[in-house]
Design a protein around this motif. Structure first.
Motif, short mmCIF file in Angstrom:
data_model
loop_
_atom_site.label_atom_id
_atom_site.label_comp_id
_atom_site.label_asym_id
_atom_site.label_seq_id
_atom_site.Cartn_x
_atom_site.Cartn_y
_atom_site.Cartn_z
N THR A 48 -6.46 -2.65 -4.08
CA THR A 48 -5.45 -2.46 -2.75
C THR A 48 -4.58 -1.34 -3.65
O THR A 48 -4.24 -0.38 -3.12
CB THR A 48 -4.96 -2.86 -2.21
N GLN A 49 -3.87 -1.78 -4.73
CA GLN A 49 -3.10 -1.37 -5.66
C GLN A 49 -2.98 0.28 -6.11
O GLN A 49 -2.98 0.82 -5.58
CB GLN A 49 -2.17 -2.52 -6.48
N ALA A 62 -4.03 2.86 -3.55
CA ALA A 62 -2.87 3.31 -3.10
C ALA A 62 -2.77 4.45 -3.92
O ALA A 62 -2.56 5.43 -3.15
CB ALA A 62 -2.51 2.30 -2.69
N PHE A 66 0.96 -1.06 -0.14
CA PHE A 66 0.03 -0.08 0.07
C PHE A 66 0.73 1.12 0.29
O PHE A 66 0.51 2.08 -0.76
CB PHE A 66 -0.99 0.46 1.38
#
Length: 194
Positions: free
Chosen positions: A134-135, A138, A4
């Motif tokens: 998530t990537q 982030a 993250f």
């Protein structure tokens, strides 16, 4: 460093990288018509850019579509130029009434084009991962923070120019937008794909 944090840093650095100043110019062109008291509206504006940016970033990273990177590299300065010229042509209207809504549409639509500019690099970083939520989150959160840093610095300079040097809002819009348009023309010439 967690995954993250890595992608957050990549997003923030992507927008703040002086070597990739095209995104900085676009954010400045979008914010040039606003006063420091309009900070809530500018926050919505940069969020609209992030939304547009993240849509195409995700679609290209997920192989939903692809586009020639040379075309995208040319279109990015075109979006900067259009935004800056619109500011110049409409600067009187911005001062007399709330005509800045057009910049929200510019931010969202042109954000789609800007998102394609970084998507191939991000796609390479992600490799064959199947879950990229998530990537992407982030990265886009980092992008948003970077844009807010640019806007705070830019609007702070605008405030100081108005308060202490008595630069009028109309002149500020004209000077900033003209400079941005000039750089955008140079970038268009440098990135022409034909």
């Amino acid at each position: 460093m967690s995954e993250f944090q890595l992608f957050f840093s990549l997003g923030r650095e992507h927008i703040l990288d002086v070597n990739g100043y095209d995104h900085i110019l676009f954010v400045i062109a979008l914010a040039a018509v606003y006063l420091s008291t309009d900070w809530k509206r500018v926050l919505i504006l940069v969020t609209a850019f992030t939304i547009g940016h993240s849509i195409t970033l995700a679609l290209v990273a997920l192989d939903v579509f692809s586009i020639n990177s040379s075309v995208v590299e040319f279109l990015i300065p075109v979006t900067i130029f259009i935004t800056a010229v619109s500011n110049i042509l409409r600067r009187e209207q911005y001062i007399l009434s709330d005509m800045s809504r057009l910049n929200y549409y510019f931010a969202l639509f042109f954000g789609l084009i800007h998102g394609m500019g970084f998507s191939n690099y991000l796609k390479g970083l992600l490799g064959g991962e199947t879950s990229i939520i998530t990537q992407l989150f982030a990265f886009n959160l980092g992008l948003e923070v970077g844009q807010i840093i640019i806007v705070i610095a830019f609007m702070g300079i605008g405030y100081l120019m108005n308060k202490y040097i008595n630069v009028s809002r109309k002149d500020w819009i004209l000077a900033i937008s003209s400079a941005v348009a000039g750089v955008a023309i140079t970038l268009m010439i440098d990135t022409k794909f034909w």
